[in-house]
Design an enzyme around this catalytic site. Structure first.
Site, short mmCIF file in Angstrom:
data_model
loop_
_atom_site.label_atom_id
_atom_site.label_comp_id
_atom_site.label_asym_id
_atom_site.label_seq_id
_atom_site.Cartn_x
_atom_site.Cartn_y
_atom_site.Cartn_z
N ASP A 8 0.87 -1.18 0.00
CA ASP A 8 0.00 0.00 0.00
C ASP A 8 0.91 1.23 0.00
O ASP A 8 2.14 1.12 -0.13
CB ASP A 8 -1.01 -0.04 1.16
N CYS A 65 3.32 -2.90 4.05
CA CYS A 65 2.52 -1.72 4.35
C CYS A 65 3.29 -0.92 5.41
O CYS A 65 4.49 -1.13 5.58
CB CYS A 65 1.09 -2.08 4.76
N HIS A 98 10.30 -23.58 10.38
CA HIS A 98 9.25 -24.18 11.23
C HIS A 98 7.86 -24.10 10.61
O HIS A 98 7.06 -25.00 10.81
CB HIS A 98 9.19 -23.46 12.58
N HIS A 134 6.99 -30.29 12.93
CA HIS A 134 6.50 -29.09 12.25
C HIS A 134 5.40 -29.43 11.24
O HIS A 134 4.42 -28.70 11.11
CB HIS A 134 7.66 -28.37 11.55
C1 RB5 Z 1 -1.70 3.10 6.41
O1 RB5 Z 1 -1.69 4.34 7.03
C2 RB5 Z 1 -1.39 2.00 7.41
O2 RB5 Z 1 -2.47 1.83 8.27
C3 RB5 Z 1 -1.07 0.70 6.69
O3 RB5 Z 1 0.00 0.90 5.84
C4 RB5 Z 1 -0.69 -0.45 7.58
O4 RB5 Z 1 0.28 -0.10 8.51
C5 RB5 Z 1 -1.82 -1.17 8.19
O5 RB5 Z 1 -1.65 -2.16 8.92
#
Ligand code: RB5
Length: 155
Positions: A8, A65, A98, A134
């Site tokens: 993202d 993210c 694992h 495992h």
């Molecule tokens: C975006 O601001 C942020 O919430 C996203 O990149 C992430 O960290 C969500 O878990």
């Protein structure tokens, strides 16, 4: 291997750094986006990466993210995906050894590009141990997944 990758806006900059790094290790990369730092929703990028992996169209997936948390939560909803949120080298090795994880999640706001690249290198290079204990534990995880699986309906 073929590696599917998605991020993202919170992980976009790190994705741009690690894509050429993964290619330099000799892997093919399928980048599902995002393509800029404009605000987007992490599930929209976790899903295509995980569907490629679950369908066998990619060998592994990498999701980035801000924290890696949202990506890892979304990824682990997809049947067949075992996603680990990793921010250190020990966990990168252990989760392959694992847990036989097929998706790696990281947070751009948590670690720098040098650590991220080393985590990726270790995670891509470490095989699953295939150890009896495992395998047995992963079988139990798969039974949980099967218990709560819902039939998929076309939208
Ligand atoms: C975006 O601001 C942020 O919430 C996203 O990149 C992430 O960290 C969500 O878990």
């Amino acid at each position: 291997m073929k590696i599917a990758i998605g991020a993202d806006h919170g992980g976009y900059s790190l994705k741009e750094v690690v894509v050429p790094f993964i290619q330099s290790l000799g892997h093919e990369v399928e980048d599902v986006g995002c393509d800029c730092s404009q605000s987007v929703d992490y599930p929209d990028y976790a899903l295509p990466v995980c569907e490629l992996v679950a369908a066998g169209k990619a060998d592994r997936g990498i999701l980035i993210c801000g924290t890696g948390i949202g990506m890892s939560i979304a990824a682990n909803k997809v049947t067949g995906i075992r996603c680990a949120l990793v921010h250190d080298m020990f966990s990168a090795q252990a989760t392959r050894d694992h847990n036989d994880t097929n998706v790696l999640a990281m947070g751009e706001r948590v670690i720098g590009p040098g650590i991220a690249q080393e985590i990726i290198r270790i995670w891509l290079e470490t095989p699953f141990s295939n150890g009896e204990r495992h395998v047995g534990r992963l079988d139990k995880v798969k039974r949980i997944e099967a218990k709560y699986a819902q039939p998929v309906h076309a939208e």
